[in-house]
Design a protein around this motif. Sequence first.
Motif, PDB file in Angstrom:
ATOM      1  N   ASN A 166       0.827  -1.208   0.000  1.00 37.50           N
ATOM      2  CA  ASN A 166       0.000   0.000   0.000  1.00 37.50           C
ATOM      3  C   ASN A 166       0.864   1.261   0.000  1.00 37.50           C
ATOM      4  OD1 ASN A 166      -2.427  -1.331  -0.102  1.00 37.50           O
ATOM      5  ND2 ASN A 166      -2.808  -1.188   2.100  1.00 37.50           N
ATOM      6  N   ALA A 167       1.938   1.253   0.807  1.00 39.88           N
ATOM      7  CA  ALA A 167       2.837   2.418   0.849  1.00 39.88           C
ATOM      8  C   ALA A 167       3.522   2.621  -0.494  1.00 39.88           C
ATOM      9  CB  ALA A 167       3.871   2.244   1.962  1.00 39.88           C
ATOM     10  N   VAL A 168       3.919   1.535  -1.135  1.00 38.71           N
ATOM     11  CA  VAL A 168       4.564   1.636  -2.446  1.00 38.71           C
ATOM     12  C   VAL A 168       3.585   2.203  -3.470  1.00 38.71           C
ATOM     13  CG1 VAL A 168       5.487   0.264  -4.369  1.00 38.71           C
ATOM     14  CG2 VAL A 168       6.305  -0.141  -2.029  1.00 38.71           C
ATOM     15  N   GLU A 169       2.351   1.737  -3.434  1.00 33.64           N
ATOM     16  CA  GLU A 169       1.364   2.169  -4.424  1.00 33.64           C
ATOM     17  C   GLU A 169       0.861   3.594  -4.195  1.00 33.64           C
ATOM     18  OE1 GLU A 169      -2.933   0.858  -6.337  1.00 33.64           O
ATOM     19  OE2 GLU A 169      -1.839  -0.563  -5.071  1.00 33.64           O
ATOM     20  N   HIS A 170       0.653   3.970  -2.935  1.00 33.73           N
ATOM     21  CA  HIS A 170      -0.033   5.233  -2.640  1.00 33.73           C
ATOM     22  C   HIS A 170       0.837   6.270  -1.934  1.00 33.73           C
ATOM     23  CE1 HIS A 170      -3.725   3.171  -3.708  1.00 33.73           C
ATOM     24  NE2 HIS A 170      -3.442   2.231  -2.829  1.00 33.73           N
ATOM     25  N   GLY A 171       2.109   6.001  -1.740  1.00 27.64           N
ATOM     26  CA  GLY A 171       2.952   6.804  -0.858  1.00 27.64           C
ATOM     27  C   GLY A 171       3.362   8.179  -1.295  1.00 27.64           C
TER      28      GLY A 171
ATOM     29  N   VAL B 269       4.961  11.223  -4.270  1.00 27.38           N
ATOM     30  CA  VAL B 269       6.175  11.498  -5.034  1.00 27.38           C
ATOM     31  C   VAL B 269       6.762  12.829  -4.584  1.00 27.38           C
ATOM     32  CG1 VAL B 269       5.485  10.175  -7.069  1.00 27.38           C
ATOM     33  CG2 VAL B 269       4.848  12.561  -6.901  1.00 27.38           C
ATOM     34  N   THR B 270       8.045  13.035  -4.891  1.00 21.34           N
ATOM     35  CA  THR B 270       8.709  14.292  -4.565  1.00 21.34           C
ATOM     36  C   THR B 270       8.337  15.338  -5.614  1.00 21.34           C
ATOM     37  OG1 THR B 270      10.663  13.713  -5.847  1.00 21.34           O
ATOM     38  CG2 THR B 270      10.653  13.067  -3.522  1.00 21.34           C
ATOM     39  N   THR B 271       8.802  16.551  -5.430  1.00 19.84           N
ATOM     40  CA  THR B 271       8.481  17.624  -6.377  1.00 19.84           C
ATOM     41  C   THR B 271       9.038  17.354  -7.774  1.00 19.84           C
ATOM     42  OG1 THR B 271      10.425  18.833  -5.603  1.00 19.84           O
ATOM     43  CG2 THR B 271       8.294  19.411  -4.618  1.00 19.84           C
ATOM     44  N   ASP B 272      10.103  16.554  -7.870  1.00 22.85           N
ATOM     45  CA  ASP B 272      10.645  16.224  -9.199  1.00 22.85           C
ATOM     46  C   ASP B 272      10.021  14.959  -9.790  1.00 22.85           C
ATOM     47  OD1 ASP B 272      11.834  14.139  -7.818  1.00 22.85           O
ATOM     48  OD2 ASP B 272      13.886  14.713  -8.318  1.00 22.85           O
ATOM     49  N   GLY B 273       9.023  14.389  -9.107  1.00 25.12           N
ATOM     50  CA  GLY B 273       8.303  13.229  -9.626  1.00 25.12           C
ATOM     51  C   GLY B 273       8.871  11.880  -9.239  1.00 25.12           C
ATOM     52  N   SER B 274       9.971  11.843  -8.499  1.00 22.82           N
ATOM     53  CA  SER B 274      10.520  10.554  -8.077  1.00 22.82           C
ATOM     54  C   SER B 274       9.791  10.053  -6.825  1.00 22.82           C
ATOM     55  CB  SER B 274      12.023  10.672  -7.810  1.00 22.82           C
ATOM     56  OG  SER B 274      12.268  11.595  -6.775  1.00 22.82           O
ATOM     57  N   PRO B 275       9.761   8.726  -6.620  1.00 23.21           N
ATOM     58  CA  PRO B 275       9.029   8.189  -5.469  1.00 23.21           C
ATOM     59  C   PRO B 275       9.669   8.592  -4.142  1.00 23.21           C
ATOM     60  CG  PRO B 275       9.844   6.412  -6.885  1.00 23.21           C
ATOM     61  CD  PRO B 275      10.351   7.692  -7.436  1.00 23.21           C
ATOM     62  N   GLN B 276       8.821   8.905  -3.193  1.00 27.68           N
ATOM     63  CA  GLN B 276       9.317   9.173  -1.850  1.00 27.68           C
ATOM     64  C   GLN B 276       9.565   7.852  -1.136  1.00 27.68           C
ATOM     65  OE1 GLN B 276       6.523  11.738   0.106  1.00 27.68           O
ATOM     66  NE2 GLN B 276       7.278  13.536  -0.963  1.00 27.68           N
ATOM     67  N   ALA B 277      10.218   7.936  -0.006  1.00 27.80           N
ATOM     68  CA  ALA B 277      10.495   6.759   0.794  1.00 27.80           C
ATOM     69  C   ALA B 277       9.334   6.499   1.749  1.00 27.80           C
ATOM     70  CB  ALA B 277      11.785   6.961   1.578  1.00 27.80           C
ATOM     71  N   TYR B 278       9.335   5.324   2.338  1.00 28.59           N
ATOM     72  CA  TYR B 278       8.407   5.005   3.414  1.00 28.59           C
ATOM     73  C   TYR B 278       9.185   4.310   4.514  1.00 28.59           C
ATOM     74  CZ  TYR B 278       8.112   0.131   1.694  1.00 28.59           C
ATOM     75  OH  TYR B 278       8.396  -1.155   1.312  1.00 28.59           O
ATOM     76  N   ARG B 279       8.584   4.227   5.687  1.00 31.54           N
ATOM     77  CA  ARG B 279       9.283   3.670   6.849  1.00 31.54           C
ATOM     78  C   ARG B 279       8.515   2.490   7.416  1.00 31.54           C
ATOM     79  NH1 ARG B 279      13.313   5.442   9.886  1.00 31.54           N
ATOM     80  NH2 ARG B 279      13.168   7.539   9.020  1.00 31.54           N
TER      81      ARG B 279
ATOM     82  N   VAL C  81       3.835   0.998   9.515  1.00 30.64           N
ATOM     83  CA  VAL C  81       4.287   1.408   8.187  1.00 30.64           C
ATOM     84  C   VAL C  81       3.727   2.800   7.931  1.00 30.64           C
ATOM     85  CG1 VAL C  81       4.234   0.885   5.712  1.00 30.64           C
ATOM     86  CG2 VAL C  81       4.346  -0.993   7.372  1.00 30.64           C
ATOM     87  N   THR C  82       4.631   3.755   7.642  1.00 29.75           N
ATOM     88  CA  THR C  82       4.212   5.126   7.387  1.00 29.75           C
ATOM     89  C   THR C  82       4.742   5.570   6.029  1.00 29.75           C
ATOM     90  OG1 THR C  82       6.154   6.064   8.480  1.00 29.75           O
ATOM     91  CG2 THR C  82       4.199   5.737   9.833  1.00 29.75           C
ATOM     92  N   ASP C  83       3.960   6.392   5.345  1.00 30.86           N
ATOM     93  CA  ASP C  83       4.411   6.953   4.072  1.00 30.86           C
ATOM     94  C   ASP C  83       4.173   8.452   4.076  1.00 30.86           C
ATOM     95  OD1 ASP C  83       1.776   7.635   3.018  1.00 30.86           O
ATOM     96  OD2 ASP C  83       1.508   5.540   2.490  1.00 30.86           O
ATOM     97  N   SER C  84       4.558   9.106   2.993  1.00 28.86           N
ATOM     98  CA  SER C  84       4.409  10.555   2.889  1.00 28.86           C
ATOM     99  C   SER C  84       3.443  10.954   1.783  1.00 28.86           C
ATOM    100  CB  SER C  84       5.778  11.197   2.624  1.00 28.86           C
ATOM    101  OG  SER C  84       6.651  10.933   3.689  1.00 28.86           O
ATOM    102  N   GLY C  85       2.540  10.071   1.470  1.00 35.08           N
ATOM    103  CA  GLY C  85       1.555  10.348   0.433  1.00 35.08           C
ATOM    104  C   GLY C  85       0.434  11.224   0.944  1.00 35.08           C
ATOM    105  N   PRO C  86      -0.672  11.242   0.227  1.00 37.57           N
ATOM    106  CA  PRO C  86      -1.793  12.095   0.608  1.00 37.57           C
ATOM    107  C   PRO C  86      -2.550  11.588   1.838  1.00 37.57           C
ATOM    108  CG  PRO C  86      -2.358  10.778  -1.304  1.00 37.57           C
ATOM    109  CD  PRO C  86      -0.908  10.541  -1.026  1.00 37.57           C
ATOM    110  N   GLY C  87      -2.294  10.374   2.245  1.00 38.21           N
ATOM    111  CA  GLY C  87      -3.016   9.811   3.382  1.00 38.21           C
ATOM    112  C   GLY C  87      -4.411   9.381   2.980  1.00 38.21           C
ATOM    113  N   PHE C  88      -5.190   9.025   3.954  1.00 36.88           N
ATOM    114  CA  PHE C  88      -6.571   8.624   3.708  1.00 36.88           C
ATOM    115  C   PHE C  88      -7.435   9.875   3.617  1.00 36.88           C
ATOM    116  CE2 PHE C  88      -4.586   5.000   5.812  1.00 36.88           C
ATOM    117  CZ  PHE C  88      -4.900   3.992   4.914  1.00 36.88           C
ATOM    118  N   THR C  89      -8.310   9.924   2.634  1.00 40.45           N
ATOM    119  CA  THR C  89      -9.086  11.140   2.394  1.00 40.45           C
ATOM    120  C   THR C  89     -10.295  11.285   3.304  1.00 40.45           C
ATOM    121  OG1 THR C  89     -10.300  10.020   0.643  1.00 40.45           O
ATOM    122  CG2 THR C  89      -8.374  11.311  -0.013  1.00 40.45           C
TER     123      THR C  89
END
Length: 148
Positions: free
Chosen positions: A50-55, A57-67, A81-89
């Motif tokens: 889920n973190a890989v799919e929804h986590g 992207v950075t301002t240059d479009g590359s994937p961000q990391a997750y923990r 498991v935490t990511d830096s995506g938009p989170g749950f809406t």
Amino acid sequence: MSIWWSLHLRREAASVPLARRLLLGTMETAGVDPDISYDLSVALSEACANAVEHGGVTTDGSPQAYRVTAYLDGEKCHIEVTDSGPGFTAPHRAPRPASFDAEDGRGLCLINELADHVQIGNKPDRGGAVVSFDKILKWRKDAPLMAV
């Protein structure tokens, strides 16, 4: 006995089996019952996927990391498991089973079935999703690091 580890992973599919293998190796070394280890490894794989799919992207479009953070402490394992995506809406409720023919949407439901306690929400500070779950551990009879 307490074991704690944390991984900072790139949002790439190859990171999922890495996290799963580290968890399985830790629990095997500690002497956790293989059935419990398997349940937690499947739940972790789903949370990482889920973190890989929804986590996000950075301002240059590359994937961000997750923990991924795991604690084996006494009779319980806690995984987050935490990511830096938009989170749950929307406020997140208990996962509903996906329809039989759905291509996705089963991960959170599986985590809920495999773990004893599940929390799903958003990080309060910088945004992003947080999926955490606990499971009571059972030990092999020959467990070298069994809790007493």
